[in-house]
Design a protein around this motif. Structure first.
Motif, PDB file in Angstrom:
ATOM      1  N   PHE A  33       0.774  -1.284   0.181  1.00 16.04           N
ATOM      2  CA  PHE A  33       0.075   0.338   0.086  1.00 16.04           C
ATOM      3  C   PHE A  33       1.605   1.250   0.088  1.00 16.04           C
ATOM      4  CE2 PHE A  33      -3.042  -3.279   2.188  1.00 16.04           C
ATOM      5  CZ  PHE A  33      -4.048  -3.001   0.834  1.00 16.04           C
ATOM      6  N   ALA A  34       2.032   1.121   0.779  1.00 16.85           N
ATOM      7  CA  ALA A  34       2.884   2.412   1.038  1.00 16.85           C
ATOM      8  C   ALA A  34       3.115   3.195  -0.639  1.00 16.85           C
ATOM      9  CB  ALA A  34       3.730   2.277   1.797  1.00 16.85           C
ATOM     10  N   THR A  35       3.803   1.897  -0.874  1.00 16.74           N
ATOM     11  CA  THR A  35       4.733   1.978  -2.794  1.00 16.74           C
ATOM     12  C   THR A  35       3.346   2.346  -3.435  1.00 16.74           C
ATOM     13  OG1 THR A  35       6.518   0.405  -1.962  1.00 16.74           O
ATOM     14  CG2 THR A  35       5.943   1.125  -4.219  1.00 16.74           C
ATOM     15  N   ALA A  36       2.686   1.797  -3.627  1.00 20.14           N
ATOM     16  CA  ALA A  36       0.471   2.548  -4.265  1.00 20.14           C
ATOM     17  C   ALA A  36       0.605   3.647  -4.525  1.00 20.14           C
ATOM     18  CB  ALA A  36       0.141   1.358  -3.714  1.00 20.14           C
ATOM     19  N   ASP A  37       0.788   4.241  -2.480  1.00 20.35           N
ATOM     20  CA  ASP A  37       0.376   4.745  -2.269  1.00 20.35           C
ATOM     21  C   ASP A  37       1.289   6.416  -2.975  1.00 20.35           C
ATOM     22  OD1 ASP A  37      -1.959   4.035  -1.686  1.00 20.35           O
ATOM     23  OD2 ASP A  37      -0.784   4.872   0.650  1.00 20.35           O
ATOM     24  N   ALA A  38       2.152   6.132  -2.772  1.00 22.57           N
ATOM     25  CA  ALA A  38       3.821   6.858  -2.740  1.00 22.57           C
ATOM     26  C   ALA A  38       3.491   7.132  -4.789  1.00 22.57           C
ATOM     27  CB  ALA A  38       4.853   6.714  -3.330  1.00 22.57           C
ATOM     28  N   ILE A  39       3.425   5.812  -5.658  1.00 25.02           N
ATOM     29  CA  ILE A  39       2.890   5.915  -6.819  1.00 25.02           C
ATOM     30  C   ILE A  39       1.935   7.082  -7.499  1.00 25.02           C
ATOM     31  CG2 ILE A  39       2.664   5.113  -8.955  1.00 25.02           C
ATOM     32  CD1 ILE A  39       4.307   2.404  -7.784  1.00 25.02           C
ATOM     33  N   ARG A  40       1.149   7.072  -7.061  1.00 23.51           N
ATOM     34  CA  ARG A  40       0.054   8.222  -6.847  1.00 23.51           C
ATOM     35  C   ARG A  40       0.109   9.545  -6.401  1.00 23.51           C
ATOM     36  NH1 ARG A  40      -4.016   6.666  -1.886  1.00 23.51           N
ATOM     37  NH2 ARG A  40      -2.552   8.699  -1.335  1.00 23.51           N
ATOM     38  N   ASP A  41       0.558   9.864  -5.258  1.00 20.52           N
ATOM     39  CA  ASP A  41       1.026  11.084  -4.467  1.00 20.52           C
ATOM     40  C   ASP A  41       1.374  11.947  -6.143  1.00 20.52           C
ATOM     41  OD1 ASP A  41      -0.563  10.443  -2.771  1.00 20.52           O
ATOM     42  OD2 ASP A  41       0.305  10.144  -1.222  1.00 20.52           O
ATOM     43  N   HIS A  42       2.926  10.596  -5.964  1.00 18.81           N
ATOM     44  CA  HIS A  42       3.610  11.560  -6.656  1.00 18.81           C
ATOM     45  C   HIS A  42       3.330  11.645  -8.247  1.00 18.81           C
ATOM     46  CE1 HIS A  42       7.131  11.836  -9.736  1.00 18.81           C
ATOM     47  NE2 HIS A  42       7.976  12.078  -8.845  1.00 18.81           N
ATOM     48  N   CYS A  43       2.253  11.320  -9.083  1.00 12.91           N
ATOM     49  CA  CYS A  43       1.940  11.529  -9.946  1.00 12.91           C
ATOM     50  C   CYS A  43       0.683  12.484 -10.042  1.00 12.91           C
ATOM     51  CB  CYS A  43       1.297  10.487 -11.047  1.00 12.91           C
ATOM     52  SG  CYS A  43       0.533  10.239 -12.640  1.00 12.91           S
ATOM     53  N   LEU A  44      -0.025  12.418  -9.217  1.00 14.07           N
ATOM     54  CA  LEU A  44      -1.097  13.958  -8.887  1.00 14.07           C
ATOM     55  C   LEU A  44      -0.311  15.348  -8.439  1.00 14.07           C
ATOM     56  CD1 LEU A  44      -3.141  11.939  -5.682  1.00 14.07           C
ATOM     57  CD2 LEU A  44      -3.858  12.747  -8.685  1.00 14.07           C
ATOM     58  N   ALA A  45       1.052  14.722  -7.705  1.00 14.04           N
ATOM     59  CA  ALA A  45       2.071  15.809  -7.671  1.00 14.04           C
ATOM     60  C   ALA A  45       2.631  15.882  -8.670  1.00 14.04           C
ATOM     61  CB  ALA A  45       2.594  15.773  -6.542  1.00 14.04           C
ATOM     62  N   ALA A  46       3.398  16.273  -9.795  1.00 17.25           N
ATOM     63  CA  ALA A  46       3.750  16.282 -10.941  1.00 17.25           C
ATOM     64  C   ALA A  46       2.208  16.794 -11.383  1.00 17.25           C
ATOM     65  CB  ALA A  46       4.113  15.699 -11.920  1.00 17.25           C
ATOM     66  N   ALA A  47       0.880  16.129 -11.958  1.00 16.94           N
ATOM     67  CA  ALA A  47       0.360  16.782 -12.661  1.00 16.94           C
ATOM     68  C   ALA A  47      -0.506  18.487 -12.094  1.00 16.94           C
ATOM     69  CB  ALA A  47      -1.101  15.542 -12.731  1.00 16.94           C
ATOM     70  N   ASP A  48      -0.056  18.372 -10.839  1.00 16.37           N
ATOM     71  CA  ASP A  48      -0.525  19.370 -10.453  1.00 16.37           C
ATOM     72  C   ASP A  48       0.663  20.330 -10.982  1.00 16.37           C
ATOM     73  OD1 ASP A  48      -2.761  21.547  -8.585  1.00 16.37           O
ATOM     74  OD2 ASP A  48      -1.091  21.605  -7.128  1.00 16.37           O
ATOM     75  N   ARG A  49       1.750  20.099 -10.516  1.00 21.70           N
ATOM     76  CA  ARG A  49       2.483  21.391 -11.153  1.00 21.70           C
ATOM     77  C   ARG A  49       2.679  21.474 -12.587  1.00 21.70           C
ATOM     78  NH1 ARG A  49       5.450  18.171  -7.383  1.00 21.70           N
ATOM     79  NH2 ARG A  49       6.286  16.679  -9.719  1.00 21.70           N
ATOM     80  N   ALA A  50       2.150  21.044 -13.928  1.00 17.31           N
ATOM     81  CA  ALA A  50       2.068  20.734 -14.487  1.00 17.31           C
ATOM     82  C   ALA A  50       0.707  21.583 -15.421  1.00 17.31           C
ATOM     83  CB  ALA A  50       2.713  20.011 -15.456  1.00 17.31           C
ATOM     84  N   GLY A  51       0.053  22.138 -14.314  1.00 17.59           N
ATOM     85  CA  GLY A  51      -1.823  22.706 -15.025  1.00 17.59           C
ATOM     86  C   GLY A  51      -3.156  21.746 -15.117  1.00 17.59           C
ATOM     87  N   TYR A  52      -2.244  20.573 -15.249  1.00 14.59           N
ATOM     88  CA  TYR A  52      -3.688  19.171 -15.070  1.00 14.59           C
ATOM     89  C   TYR A  52      -4.105  18.837 -14.237  1.00 14.59           C
ATOM     90  CZ  TYR A  52      -0.981  19.078 -19.505  1.00 14.59           C
ATOM     91  OH  TYR A  52      -0.686  19.460 -20.853  1.00 14.59           O
ATOM     92  N   THR A  53      -5.273  17.599 -14.125  1.00  8.21           N
ATOM     93  CA  THR A  53      -6.432  17.325 -12.862  1.00  8.21           C
ATOM     94  C   THR A  53      -6.266  16.191 -13.610  1.00  8.21           C
ATOM     95  OG1 THR A  53      -8.221  18.563 -13.958  1.00  8.21           O
ATOM     96  CG2 THR A  53      -7.235  19.830 -12.421  1.00  8.21           C
TER      97      THR A  53
END
Length: 157
Positions: A33-53
């Protein structure tokens, strides 16, 4: 009371014999779960920085959802992210690759770019991640970067 003791001993012995072969099985790595959540969170943060939802869905090697998140995106994007991620987990190939196979009716196969498989550094399959809501190229790049940030691979060595 004395008559039940031999029955209990016999049942315990038979259970022990039934469980003993399980020790011979080898364990394979699994996506936690911790690794899966880290993958999810990393991608959500990268998308936010790029201006995507985007929506991000992370699956284990059996195609079961382990982690999911969406950032102000539509329910449809969430469903597509799950479609992409499950396909990558089940087939072990990116959805950009499965789209070229010309078998769109295969069970659980995605033909939309944005899903990537997840492998250990030595090439054992762990699952897949699907991203949806941004342009397809970004979806795939986001999933790939998130898997790599977790110290894992999206291709077999």
């Amino acid at each position: 009371m004395k008559a039940t003791l031999p029955v209990v001993v016999a049942v315990a012995a038979s259970l022990g014999a039934a469980i003993a072969p399980l020790h011979a099985q080898s364990l394979r790595p699994a996506l936690d779960f911790a690794t899966a959540d880290a993958i999810r969170d990393h991608c959500l943060a990268a998308a936010d920085r790029a201006g995507y939802t985007v929506a991000v869905a992370v699956f284990d090697a059996g195609g079961d959802l382990v982690s999911f998140g969406k950032d102000r995106t539509s329910p449809a994007a969430g469903a597509v992210a799950q479609w992409k991620g499950r396909s990558a987990a089940i087939y072990g190939y990116s959805t950009a690759q499965t789209a070229t196979w010309n078998i769109p009716a295969a069970p659980m196969i995605s033909t939309a770019q944005g899903g990537v498989p997840i492998f250990t550094t030595d090439g054992q399959d762990l699952g897949g991640v699907g991203v949806s809501g941004a342009p397809s190229e970004f979806d795939e790049a986001c999933g790939t970067a998130a898997v790599q940030a977790a110290g894992l691979r999206v291709t077999r060595p």
